[in-house]
Motif scaffolding. Structure first.
Motif, PDB file in Angstrom:
ATOM      1  N   TYR A   1       0.843  -1.192   0.000  1.00 47.56           N
ATOM      2  CA  TYR A   1       0.000   0.000   0.000  1.00 47.56           C
ATOM      3  C   TYR A   1       0.877   1.239   0.000  1.00 47.56           C
ATOM      4  O   TYR A   1       2.050   1.196   0.373  1.00 47.56           O
ATOM      5  CB  TYR A   1      -0.942   0.031   1.215  1.00 47.56           C
ATOM      6  CG  TYR A   1      -0.272   0.452   2.495  1.00 47.56           C
ATOM      7  CD1 TYR A   1      -0.249   1.788   2.898  1.00 47.56           C
ATOM      8  CD2 TYR A   1       0.361  -0.479   3.309  1.00 47.56           C
ATOM      9  CE1 TYR A   1       0.380   2.170   4.078  1.00 47.56           C
ATOM     10  CE2 TYR A   1       0.988  -0.105   4.482  1.00 47.56           C
ATOM     11  CZ  TYR A   1       0.991   1.224   4.865  1.00 47.56           C
ATOM     12  OH  TYR A   1       1.617   1.606   6.020  1.00 47.56           O
TER      13      TYR A   1
ATOM     14  N   LYS B   1      -0.693   8.703  -0.221  1.00 54.25           N
ATOM     15  CA  LYS B   1      -0.175   9.910  -0.855  1.00 54.25           C
ATOM     16  C   LYS B   1      -1.308  10.920  -0.951  1.00 54.25           C
ATOM     17  O   LYS B   1      -2.410  10.576  -1.417  1.00 54.25           O
ATOM     18  CB  LYS B   1       0.382   9.590  -2.240  1.00 54.25           C
ATOM     19  CG  LYS B   1       1.007  10.776  -2.920  1.00 54.25           C
ATOM     20  CD  LYS B   1       1.632  10.410  -4.240  1.00 54.25           C
ATOM     21  CE  LYS B   1       2.225  11.637  -4.877  1.00 54.25           C
ATOM     22  NZ  LYS B   1       2.804  11.343  -6.180  1.00 54.25           N
TER      23      LYS B   1
ATOM     24  N   THR C   1      -4.708   9.856   0.297  1.00 48.30           N
ATOM     25  CA  THR C   1      -5.391   8.756  -0.383  1.00 48.30           C
ATOM     26  C   THR C   1      -4.603   7.462  -0.194  1.00 48.30           C
ATOM     27  O   THR C   1      -3.393   7.429  -0.418  1.00 48.30           O
ATOM     28  CB  THR C   1      -5.544   9.045  -1.891  1.00 48.30           C
ATOM     29  OG1 THR C   1      -6.307  10.249  -2.044  1.00 48.30           O
ATOM     30  CG2 THR C   1      -6.250   7.918  -2.613  1.00 48.30           C
ATOM     31  N   LEU C   2      -5.308   6.424   0.233  1.00 46.18           N
ATOM     32  CA  LEU C   2      -4.730   5.084   0.386  1.00 46.18           C
ATOM     33  C   LEU C   2      -4.942   4.317  -0.903  1.00 46.18           C
ATOM     34  O   LEU C   2      -6.069   4.221  -1.398  1.00 46.18           O
ATOM     35  CB  LEU C   2      -5.434   4.342   1.530  1.00 46.18           C
ATOM     36  CG  LEU C   2      -5.150   2.840   1.645  1.00 46.18           C
ATOM     37  CD1 LEU C   2      -3.731   2.595   2.115  1.00 46.18           C
ATOM     38  CD2 LEU C   2      -6.152   2.181   2.583  1.00 46.18           C
ATOM     39  N   SER C   3      -3.867   3.798  -1.471  1.00 48.28           N
ATOM     40  CA  SER C   3      -3.942   2.942  -2.655  1.00 48.28           C
ATOM     41  C   SER C   3      -3.223   1.638  -2.348  1.00 48.28           C
ATOM     42  O   SER C   3      -2.143   1.649  -1.749  1.00 48.28           O
ATOM     43  CB  SER C   3      -3.280   3.610  -3.859  1.00 48.28           C
ATOM     44  OG  SER C   3      -3.937   4.826  -4.174  1.00 48.28           O
ATOM     45  N   THR C   4      -3.818   0.524  -2.746  1.00 46.07           N
ATOM     46  CA  THR C   4      -3.204  -0.775  -2.502  1.00 46.07           C
ATOM     47  C   THR C   4      -2.730  -1.390  -3.801  1.00 46.07           C
ATOM     48  O   THR C   4      -3.273  -1.115  -4.874  1.00 46.07           O
ATOM     49  CB  THR C   4      -4.189  -1.750  -1.823  1.00 46.07           C
ATOM     50  OG1 THR C   4      -5.284  -1.999  -2.697  1.00 46.07           O
ATOM     51  CG2 THR C   4      -4.693  -1.199  -0.511  1.00 46.07           C
TER      52      THR C   4
ATOM     53  N   ASN D   1      -9.733  -2.179  -3.621  1.00 45.26           N
ATOM     54  CA  ASN D   1      -9.311  -2.196  -5.023  1.00 45.26           C
ATOM     55  C   ASN D   1      -9.396  -0.815  -5.675  1.00 45.26           C
ATOM     56  O   ASN D   1      -8.973  -0.643  -6.814  1.00 45.26           O
ATOM     57  CB  ASN D   1     -10.141  -3.192  -5.832  1.00 45.26           C
ATOM     58  CG  ASN D   1      -9.664  -4.617  -5.611  1.00 45.26           C
ATOM     59  OD1 ASN D   1      -8.489  -4.846  -5.385  1.00 45.26           O
ATOM     60  ND2 ASN D   1     -10.578  -5.554  -5.668  1.00 45.26           N
ATOM     61  N   ALA D   2      -9.932   0.158  -4.961  1.00 48.02           N
ATOM     62  CA  ALA D   2     -10.032   1.532  -5.481  1.00 48.02           C
ATOM     63  C   ALA D   2      -9.336   2.447  -4.479  1.00 48.02           C
ATOM     64  O   ALA D   2      -9.229   2.126  -3.299  1.00 48.02           O
ATOM     65  CB  ALA D   2     -11.496   1.921  -5.639  1.00 48.02           C
ATOM     66  N   PRO D   3      -8.853   3.609  -4.935  1.00 49.05           N
ATOM     67  CA  PRO D   3      -8.248   4.560  -4.005  1.00 49.05           C
ATOM     68  C   PRO D   3      -9.264   4.968  -2.931  1.00 49.05           C
ATOM     69  O   PRO D   3     -10.438   5.168  -3.213  1.00 49.05           O
ATOM     70  CB  PRO D   3      -7.877   5.752  -4.888  1.00 49.05           C
ATOM     71  CG  PRO D   3      -7.767   5.181  -6.267  1.00 49.05           C
ATOM     72  CD  PRO D   3      -8.791   4.070  -6.314  1.00 49.05           C
TER      73      PRO D   3
ATOM     74  N   LYS E   1     -10.004   7.741   0.093  1.00 52.95           N
ATOM     75  CA  LYS E   1      -9.653   9.004   0.760  1.00 52.95           C
ATOM     76  C   LYS E   1      -9.635   8.772   2.255  1.00 52.95           C
ATOM     77  O   LYS E   1     -10.556   8.197   2.815  1.00 52.95           O
ATOM     78  CB  LYS E   1     -10.694  10.073   0.459  1.00 52.95           C
ATOM     79  CG  LYS E   1     -10.427  10.909  -0.756  1.00 52.95           C
ATOM     80  CD  LYS E   1      -9.166  11.650  -0.593  1.00 52.95           C
ATOM     81  CE  LYS E   1      -9.189  12.962  -1.318  1.00 52.95           C
ATOM     82  NZ  LYS E   1      -7.854  13.412  -1.598  1.00 52.95           N
TER      83      LYS E   1
END
Length: 68
Positions: free
Chosen positions: A28, A31, A34-37, A63-65, A67
């Motif tokens: 993960y 940034k 926003t959390l992105s995996t 599976n999606a960004p 906030k």
């Protein structure tokens, strides 16, 4: 859902935990709030009823960004 429990652990760029029936892990990044995996590896235990829906929703969210 019922007695199933979702757990998330964030350590050094790695996300792991339990989605209720199955365990998972992957990468993960956070940034600009926003959390992105990255791709997640999961076990493949059979899961039915409310726990299955809980897992489906958790993995769809991851599976999606997100906030934060």
């Amino acid at each position: 859902a019922d007695a199933s429990r979702t757990e998330l652990r964030f350590v050094d760029g790695r996300l792991s935990g339990s989605a209720g029936c199955n365990r998972f892990n992957g990468s993960y990044v956070i940034k600009d709030g926003t959390l992105s995996t990255g791709p997640m590896a999961t076990t493949q235990m059979a899961c039915i009823g409310p726990a299955a829906e809980q897992e489906r929703r958790l993995f769809a969210m991851l599976n999606a960004p997100v906030k934060i």
